[in-house]
Design a protein around this motif. Structure first.
Motif, short mmCIF file in Angstrom:
data_model
loop_
_atom_site.label_atom_id
_atom_site.label_comp_id
_atom_site.label_asym_id
_atom_site.label_seq_id
_atom_site.Cartn_x
_atom_site.Cartn_y
_atom_site.Cartn_z
N GLN A 24 0.89 -1.22 -0.07
CA GLN A 24 0.11 0.00 0.06
C GLN A 24 0.86 1.31 -0.05
O GLN A 24 0.65 2.32 -0.76
N ARG A 66 -7.35 3.23 4.70
CA ARG A 66 -7.50 3.58 3.37
C ARG A 66 -7.75 5.06 3.35
O ARG A 66 -8.89 5.65 3.49
N VAL A 77 -10.00 3.10 -2.17
CA VAL A 77 -9.23 4.02 -1.08
C VAL A 77 -10.26 4.95 -1.00
O VAL A 77 -10.89 5.49 -1.64
#
Length: 127
Positions: free
Chosen positions: A25, A102, A127
């Motif tokens: 990520q 997120r 996201v």
């Protein structure tokens, strides 16, 4: 300091208390999605030099995967995550999706990503 290293630091600092991100990520949010391993190297090289919530960066499968260094190890990372309310089992696993951070569009913009890339992140990864 390299732009990539600066971005990694900014992204890791943005992860809120009680949330985690994966190495992948962080790489994705730098705009270089294939550099997950390099994210780990940046965290290792900043250890003891830059104050970062490094323990909030974990393996994408919800597993604490650090090998250990002069300063940090799996047990410390587990203890720090537990202190933030993330239940890590004795085998160093936890339900990552429940605690995955997120960032919203505004936060992604602060990472200085192109709008077109942010749109892809929002559409593809929610996201």
């Amino acid at each position: 300091m390299s732009p990539f290293k600066t971005q990694v630091i900014q992204i890791v600092r943005s992860v809120p208390y009680g949330k985690v991100v994966s190495y992948g990520q962080v790489a994705l949010y730098t705009g270089f999605p294939r550099l997950a391993r390099q994210v780990g190297w940046v965290l290792n090289k900043t250890e003891g030099v830059i104050d970062l919530p490094w323990w909030r960066v974990v393996n994408n499968h919800g597993y604490i995967s650090i090998k250990g260094t002069r300063f940090h190890d799996k047990n410390l990372q587990r203890d720090l995550l537990i202190a933030e309310g993330i239940p890590v089992d004795k085998d160093f696993t936890f339900p990552i999706e429940r605690y995955r951070y997120r960032p919203n569009k505004q936060v992604l913009k602060s990472f200085q990503l192109p709008d077109s890339y942010i749109d892809i992140l929002l559409e593809k990864y929610g996201v």
